[in-house]
Each structure stands twice: as structure tokens, then as C-alpha cells.
Design a protein around this motif. Sequence first.
Motif, PDB file in Angstrom:
ATOM      1  N   GLN A  68      47.590  43.000  45.502  1.00 53.23           N
ATOM      2  CA  GLN A  68      47.641  42.594  44.107  1.00 53.23           C
ATOM      3  C   GLN A  68      49.069  42.711  43.593  1.00 53.23           C
ATOM      4  O   GLN A  68      49.766  43.675  43.882  1.00 53.23           O
ATOM      5  N   LEU A 118      44.190  46.919  49.192  1.00 52.61           N
ATOM      6  CA  LEU A 118      43.822  46.221  47.960  1.00 52.61           C
ATOM      7  C   LEU A 118      44.940  46.313  46.928  1.00 52.61           C
ATOM      8  O   LEU A 118      45.252  45.343  46.235  1.00 52.61           O
ATOM      9  N   GLU A 178      39.425  38.323  37.113  1.00 50.42           N
ATOM     10  CA  GLU A 178      40.015  37.472  38.150  1.00 50.42           C
ATOM     11  C   GLU A 178      39.569  37.877  39.556  1.00 50.42           C
ATOM     12  O   GLU A 178      39.438  37.029  40.430  1.00 50.42           O
ATOM     13  N   ASN A 179      39.343  39.158  39.789  1.00 51.54           N
ATOM     14  CA  ASN A 179      39.036  39.652  41.137  1.00 51.54           C
ATOM     15  C   ASN A 179      37.831  40.587  41.119  1.00 51.54           C
ATOM     16  O   ASN A 179      37.968  41.788  41.377  1.00 51.54           O
ATOM     17  N   GLU A 197      35.368  40.819  43.229  1.00 57.14           N
ATOM     18  CA  GLU A 197      35.049  41.347  44.566  1.00 57.14           C
ATOM     19  C   GLU A 197      36.000  42.470  44.947  1.00 57.14           C
ATOM     20  O   GLU A 197      35.601  43.468  45.552  1.00 57.14           O
ATOM     21  N   ALA A 198      37.273  42.319  44.592  1.00 54.72           N
ATOM     22  CA  ALA A 198      38.250  43.360  44.905  1.00 54.72           C
ATOM     23  C   ALA A 198      37.929  44.631  44.132  1.00 54.72           C
ATOM     24  O   ALA A 198      38.030  45.740  44.671  1.00 54.72           O
TER      25      ALA A 198
END
Length: 122
Positions: free
Chosen positions: A78, A74, A104-105, A107-108
Motif C-alpha cells: 500500500q 500488506l 478501496e481495499n 479484501e486487504a
Amino acid sequence: MVSKATGFPAANIAFVARTENVFFDKEGLNISASNIVQIILIIIILALLAFVVLRSMRGEKASKQPEELPVESLLQSQPEIELEDISAEEGSETKKLIEKFVDENPEAVANLLRNWLNQEWG
């Protein structure tokens, strides 16, 4: 009573009592071979239907679990944002960058937190 009603003398009247047995035939089940085959086919079809339904339900449970991503992948996926000379005044800038990453993310971020919790308590 019979002699008064008919006019015959009572000596000439005789009664005979007989019992007559009455038999009623019991009908059988009348199940033919074709009926048995139909019943067996219905049972087989219902069993196959139940098997397919249970199998599909079990497959959905397995596919719903999200795959776990390692923290390193992860972080590598990025882009790195370089922060220079973070001070108390620029703390709000760091907070803005973190909030931007979360927006922006999502889920991450959720996967990252889940992995951290699993590593800590697992």
C-alpha cells in the motif's frame, strides 16, 4: 352310495387309494459368464465414479481457503500516506483516510484483521 348311483351290488365295489408323488423341478439361477462380467464392470464403473466425485469434493475444500498474507507485505504493497501534525480538528481527516482505505481495499483489510487475530490467539 355308489351302488345306488350305478346299480352295481355293494359287494362288487372296491376302492383303492394310492398316493402319487409329484415332483416339480426347480429352475437354477441361469447366470451366464457374460452376465457376471457385466455385473463386475458396472461395479467397477460405479466405484471409479464415486472416487472421482469424492476426490473433486476434497480438492474444492482445499482451494477455498484464502492464502494468508503477512502484515508486512500488506503494508508494503500500500502506498504510504503521510499525515502531518495530526490534531483534534484533523482527526476527522484521519478517519476519512482510513475509511477511504477500507472502501478501496476491503479484501486487504479483511486479510490484515484475520492475520492480526491469528497472531494474537494462535
